[in-house]
Structure formats: structure tokens, C-alpha cells
Design an enzyme around this catalytic site. Sequence first.
Site, PDB file in Angstrom:
ATOM      1  N   ARG A 450       0.794  -1.118   0.010  1.00 27.01           N
ATOM      2  CA  ARG A 450       0.243   0.116   0.188  1.00 27.01           C
ATOM      3  C   ARG A 450       0.714   1.227  -0.076  1.00 27.01           C
ATOM      4  O   ARG A 450       2.220   1.280  -0.065  1.00 27.01           O
ATOM      5  CB  ARG A 450      -0.845  -0.026   1.228  1.00 27.01           C
ATOM      6  N   ASP A 451       0.262   2.546   0.254  1.00 26.29           N
ATOM      7  CA  ASP A 451       0.891   3.674  -0.001  1.00 26.29           C
ATOM      8  C   ASP A 451       1.676   3.806   1.525  1.00 26.29           C
ATOM      9  O   ASP A 451       1.192   4.965   2.215  1.00 26.29           O
ATOM     10  CB  ASP A 451       0.184   4.905  -0.584  1.00 26.29           C
ATOM     11  N   GLU A 452       2.761   3.211   1.805  1.00 28.26           N
ATOM     12  CA  GLU A 452       3.330   3.474   3.044  1.00 28.26           C
ATOM     13  C   GLU A 452       4.641   2.969   2.909  1.00 28.26           C
ATOM     14  O   GLU A 452       5.390   3.834   2.971  1.00 28.26           O
ATOM     15  CB  GLU A 452       2.500   2.288   4.037  1.00 28.26           C
ATOM     16  N   ASP A 459       8.027  -2.029  14.234  1.00 27.89           N
ATOM     17  CA  ASP A 459       8.005  -3.259  13.495  1.00 27.89           C
ATOM     18  C   ASP A 459       9.611  -4.023  13.460  1.00 27.89           C
ATOM     19  O   ASP A 459       9.806  -5.181  13.674  1.00 27.89           O
ATOM     20  CB  ASP A 459       7.635  -3.155  12.012  1.00 27.89           C
ATOM     21  N   GLU A 731      -0.722  -8.366   8.651  1.00 26.71           N
ATOM     22  CA  GLU A 731      -0.788  -7.301   9.337  1.00 26.71           C
ATOM     23  C   GLU A 731      -1.412  -7.561  10.797  1.00 26.71           C
ATOM     24  O   GLU A 731      -0.800  -7.172  11.665  1.00 26.71           O
ATOM     25  CB  GLU A 731      -1.330  -6.123   8.671  1.00 26.71           C
ATOM     26  N   HIS A 752       3.067  -7.889   6.516  1.00 27.60           N
ATOM     27  CA  HIS A 752       3.724  -7.373   7.541  1.00 27.60           C
ATOM     28  C   HIS A 752       4.523  -8.421   8.469  1.00 27.60           C
ATOM     29  O   HIS A 752       3.772  -9.153   9.040  1.00 27.60           O
ATOM     30  CB  HIS A 752       2.462  -6.571   8.419  1.00 27.60           C
TER      31      HIS A 752
END
Length: 878
Positions: A450-452, A459, A731, A752
Site C-alpha cells: 500500500r501507500d506506506e 516493526d 498485518e 507485514h
Amino acid sequence: MESSRRGARQTAYRLRVASTPEKLAAGAADLWDSGLVASQQTTHIAYAGKPLLSRATCHWCVEIRDEAGEATTSEPAFWTMGLLEKSDWTAHWIAAPAEIIQRDREAVAPTLLAPGTPALFRKEFEAPGPIRRALLYASARGVFELRANGRRVGEDLFAPEWTDYDRRIQYRAYDVTALLAAGRNTLGATLGDGWWSGFVGWQETRARYGSLENSLLLQLELELADGRRLTLGTDGSWHCNTGPILASDFMMGETYDARRERRGWDFGPFSGQDWLPAREVAAPTAPLVAQRSEPVRIGEQLTPLSVNEIQPGVFIFDLGQNIAGRVRLRVNAPPGTRLTLRHGERLSPDGALYTENLRRAKATDVYVCKGGGVEVFEPHFTFHGFQYVELTGLPYWPDLSAVTGCVIRSATSDAGRFECSHPGVNRLWLNGLWSQKDNFLSVPTDCPQRDERLGWMGDAQVFLRTASYNQDVAAFFTKWMVDVEDAQTAEGIFPDTAPRLREDGNFVGLGNLGGSAGWADAGVIIPYTIWRVYGDRRILERHYRAMVKWVDWIAAHNPNGLRQHQLANNYGDWLCLPSDTSFGTHSPMKYLLATAYWADDCAKLARIARELGHEADARRFGQMFEHIRAAFQKEWLEPNGRITTDTQTGYLLALAFDLLPENLRAAAAAHLVANIQSLDWHLSTGFIGISHLNPQLTLAGHTEVAYRLLLREDYPSWLYPVRHGATTIWERWNGWTHEGGFFKPQMNSFNHYSLGSVGEWLFRHVAGIELDPEIPGFQHFILRPFLGDGLDFVRASYCSLHGEITSEWRRDGGQLTWTVRVPANTTAKVFVPSRPESVVTEGGAPVASAAGLRVLGREPRFLMCEATSGVYVFGATL
Ligand code: BGC
């Protein structure tokens, strides 16, 4: 040192470094001769010879003596020094002239040619004689691909990679001797946006570290056979144009019109009329530094498992594995055929590509065919997170060979392997490894789709021990810690993500992330852990002042020993389940978590200070730890060992960070187990708690509860996603559930790694390959497996810096067979699982008589031995 001989050990070394191979061969170490040093050390021995200058090539070998005094000398090897001084750079930074973009925008593709169209640069030059050695130094504000005489230079992608460009910009060096020859040569470069000027994170406009303009710096240094040296750098004599790539961006994807390929642009002779001179631009003020981590490259290449036509002309390929990377497309279609590739991690129930969770990332590549036969397209300056690829626009049914899934990742090498009798657990471990590969792309990111795609520090820290068992991540994190420190504020606040996106640019909503508990604390956890795992003290030395500043900043704002002062965010136990959820800003659980992390920062820093010989600091941080520990107990601990927040993570942090009085640890662990039991033996922790869950249960004597959690397959559990086809770590526990389908798309990545931190436990406690609490770097280590119901065998190995450690156990009824490997020049404390009255054997004979072993005594469930290097096969009754 490598040897399978029992007791093989280094007793001395001698390092020789010479300026030529001949001198080295003749034993004339003109740069450095360490002399024979009586030592077992084989790692982190710093060069201590004559000062080394830019470009110096250093030829070296090492001679060692073993335990019998026998000498062995290594094959010669060499390294080359980079460009150390600013004055070594004579090339000029160049950029594309604005007219080119303007001209093409009007003439060719008005809708597509936004700023962000990669530019081509070229230069022809004459080499006035045979070349002995040619080195090409390269940097950019943007990302480059280089060509020499029509061939690709190196295999790197997205170079010079991501740093805080206001603080430092990396350069790379390529040996291009084999690509050049006497006479006419051509150098070419394509320059794209990358992190410098493309979309980063969830911001709505493109990144801006300085300007949106990309620029390039190349310096070719030739050494001719006759000894002459020539340097050729980028400057206003280079020529520039646009090419087939109309737009390319990490988040958005790439548009490529093959009809615009400029054949011959990167090998002469060439008479491109429409090329304009490049524009010289000001050099950055940030220093150029050599890249110290593994470059980003293509890794695994996957053939799809299936292709389906879900609607007329809409084909979906399934790679069978969620990856970060891109597709190499092979097609044969008429000129002008416009093909669109879209990427997604999952399919919707109706079989269509699921892209809602990509948020603003378009993840769409467009290819316009040139026609005339089979053509191959692979995008250049983009990557996507996906398992499924949707192809439209092709006038025929493609077969599987039309698509190859190319994994893109930092080229860290494998270090560990884990296999056991449970296929679901094997897949779980593999899913963690895949999420690591998919997210270790220049920096440790949260997710690739995604836009991240940011360097989220929480993390990274929860996953670091798992990551270091899976792969050699020493250089990767050593580089990233520089980004972390670059992002520290003047007061000492560490960021939540690194590299930092600066606030004065246009990083909407991203610039101000910092100081969060469990995230910013990675500024201490990462150097500490890298030192523990690899034994490299230099990462501690380099970041010591930054760590002290950070902890002192917390202390200055929280005088009473509870960490209540809060900056922008406290993520708490991010993505924990409702029973633990503490999303409210002022929940006690969040303060508990923050306080616990502060205490642990102090404990680690005290240990670091001791290691570095800063005794006063060691005492100071030791006292600070005691102060916080006391405040913690007063605030949250009940006399019966219950913690008032009564969450799994509350107990786990208290146990893991030594915040409880010794006499209440068992009671607290029992409360933890009761909490798990009250959820019908399910976990409920988020990112923070999860890495401690099974290790702490095991160390507190509740191994069977840890195994029970590991092997659960119903929601919420590690194996629930595995059972539902996950090929990476999700995630969130509820990313998809049988009852509810997909979780809300705003924040639901399927790649994730954080919840995959159970990999650490699989290595440390299930296989039992564990660090010595006092000695870093695995030169002396612990082997202590905790066996539990549900697994009949485990085969694990871990390549430490000292060689490969293995642990393979199997049980048949109540009989254990356990094979371990203690690498040459290391020793281990070995805990053989066994009943108290059991006769423990090694190689079939009583253990007491085994060569290389010394029996130390018993714990209730283990026989303890000290082992020298070698392979041992133990037998025991369980
Ligand atoms: C990221 C996480 C990160 C978190 C901070 C999310 O958007 O994807 O992985 O740690 O924000 O709480």
C-alpha cells in the site's frame, strides 16, 4: 576457521595486507602485518596498518594456528578503497534540460508525461589504449540504471537507495573493465524518481527532499595498460533525452512505450539529433558516502501456478506466493497494443483482483508493444506487493510463461533454516522469511504493497531477532541505524520511522512521527541486538551518544519514573485484540508499555556503557532502571503478582524486562497463563507483546502453553492465516476471517512481518540455538531445546559469524536423539533434555566418556555439559 574435528580451535592469527598481489605472495606485507597474535578472535579485527588512501587496492590473507600449532593460510583476497575525500569527485551533477520534458509532453503523450518521466543520459568517449581497470562511481538524487556499450552495469536496482538525503547520499562503485575497450565507448544512464522525488508513504504529492528535479553524478576512472590514468565525469557535454519510460514511480507503477525505444543510444556510433545537452546543477551539500549494506537486486524468480480468464480479456495469474517485486512480461502482439498489469495480494470472493487495501498506490504497469515478435518488458523504477497479477489488453490467451514474478529485495544472504514435523509450522516459519524478504528493501519497511512502505521502527525491533536467525542482516541494520540517528532531533528524540521524512518539505502528515514507546526505543534496541548477535561493538560506539541523549530526554520529561509524557503518538500494543486493546490515548496499558520500554532502554544502555567502559554511565543507567522498576511495581503490581492492567502484553513485558521482584515472577506467569486460558487458550497480543509471548512462557516453565498457542489453528492464532492459504505474515490477526471476510481496507496488509516474530522462539527455544547471556556473537553459545507436544522432530541450522550451528532433535516414544554441531573455534553450553534418572549417551557411549564434553551437572529437565567444537549425537530418555 572450518573443521569438523572435535576441539578445533584457533590459537593465533596473523593478518597481512599488501599493495599488490605479488608483494603479498612474496610475504612483503607493505601495508600491514599484524605479526602473530595469540588470540581466538576471528571477527571484527580492525585494520591497523598504514593509512589507506582513496582507490587503494589492498590484497590480504590471514594465517591461523590451530590448537596443535598447525598453520593454515587463506587464499588471497582484496578490497578497494572508495572515494574518501570530497576533492576526489571531479564530475559534475547533471539534470535533464526542462525543454526535453516540455517538448515530449506536447509532442508525444500529453496525459502521461507528468514530471517523473525518467531521463536518459549518454556520453561517447575514446579510450586511447587497452584498459587495465575501469571503475565507475555513481550517485544520484533519484535512482539510476547504468549501461556501458549496450550492456547493463551491475545488477543493482534503485541505486543509490534510500537515506535521509538531507544528511547523506550514497554512491556505488562498479568495476566496468569487462564492459569497456580501447577505442570508442558509450556510457548511458536512465534516471528515475525513487524515494528522492516519487511518492513516499501516504502523502498526496511527490516527495521533496530539496527539489523535484532528479540529478546524476558519474565518474569513470580508467587505468590504461600503459599506466596512464584518465577520468571522465558527467558534465554539460553529456546528452539527454527522454526514452520509452513515460512515467515510473514506486507506488504508482510504470508506463513504457516500446515504440519509443531509442536503439543504439547506449552504444555508438549514434546520431541522435533530438538529444540536448545536459544541464549542470549544484552539488548537494550532504556528503557522499559509500553504501555499506547489500544492494537491492532481483532475488527469487517465480513462474505462476495458474492463469484464469475471469472476464473476456481479463487474465489473472497466481504466483502462489505473495512477493515484493514486479513482473517480467513476455508477449507477442501487434505494434501499439496497450497492455495493463495490475497487482494485488488477494482475490475478491468473485475472483477479481482485490486492490482496495493498496490505498493510493496504483500499482499499475502499462506496456505499449512495439510489435514484430516476442518482446520482454520489465519495469525499471517501481515495485509492487502482490501474489496476483491482472493482465488486460492482450489479444490472445497467454500461457504461464508470459509472466515471471521477480522478487526485489536487499540481497541479504540466508542464515537460518527451520524444519519440523508439522507442515503448518514450517509454512509459518517460511511466511516470516518471505515477509522479511519482501520488506527488507533498502530499509526495513512495514509492508510493500500500500501507500506506506516506511521504515517503521517498532516493526523492525520486534522482528530483529527473528530476522537475524533467518538472514545475515548485520550490514543492513548497521546502515539503517545511521538513518535512525540521522533522524534524531536535536533534543534527542528518536523517530518512529527512518529514514526521516522531513517536515519542511511536503511530507503531509508524515514528518512529525517520533518518540513513540516501542518504536523510537528501537534506537537503543537495534544497536544492542546487533552487537549481541554479531559481536560488533562499533555499532555501539557509533551510536552511544545518540542513545544516551534519547534516554536522558525521556528521563527529563518523566521525573517520577513513569513514562507519561507523550509526543504525537503512543501506539500501545499495536493491533492487539480487543481484550488488550488500549486505543484510547490515556489508557493505563499504554503507559505501562511505555514505562516498561523505558526501563528496558536503561537496562540495555547500562550494559552497553559497561561494555564500552563508561562506568559512571553504567551506574547511572543502572540506577535509572531501578527507579523505573520501583515506580512500575508501585503503579501496576499487586502483592499476589497480578498486574492491574491484566493483559497478556502487560505480563510479558514485566517478565521480559525484569520488572518484577524475583519472588513474584512465577505468580505473574501464572496470571498470564490464566489470562490465556480465559480466552480458551488463545493469544491476544499485538506487535509488541507477540515477540515475547512464547519465549516468556517457555522460560517461565510453561512450555506446553507456548506449544499449544503455536499449534492452534482457529482464530486468533498464528496458524489461522496459514490454514487459509497465507504465504506471508498478515498485518493483523483478523486481516481476513471466515465470518467477516476482509478487514477494512484502510489498514489491512497481507505482508507485514511483525506478528511473525515467533520465528525467534522457533530458533531460540524450540531448536534451542541461543545466545550466551554474557558473550556476544555466538563464539560461546547455548544449546537448550524445549520439547513440547505436537512436534516429533526439529531440524534447524543457523550460520553464525563463526560458522554453522545445528540442532536436530527427534523423539521416538520417550527416546530422544539430538544431533548438534558446534562450529570450529566456538564452544557451547549444551543442555540435553532428559529425565533426572535417564542415562544420557553421546555417540552411543555414556556421556561422561565423550571426547570434547565436560558434564557440568543437572537441572530437573536437562543434563548440562560444556562442549568444544564438533558434532555430537546425544541419546536420552525424556
Ligand atoms: C504501519 C505499522 C506501524 C504503525 C505504527 C502502520 O500504519 O503499517 O506497521 O508500525 O503504523 O503504529
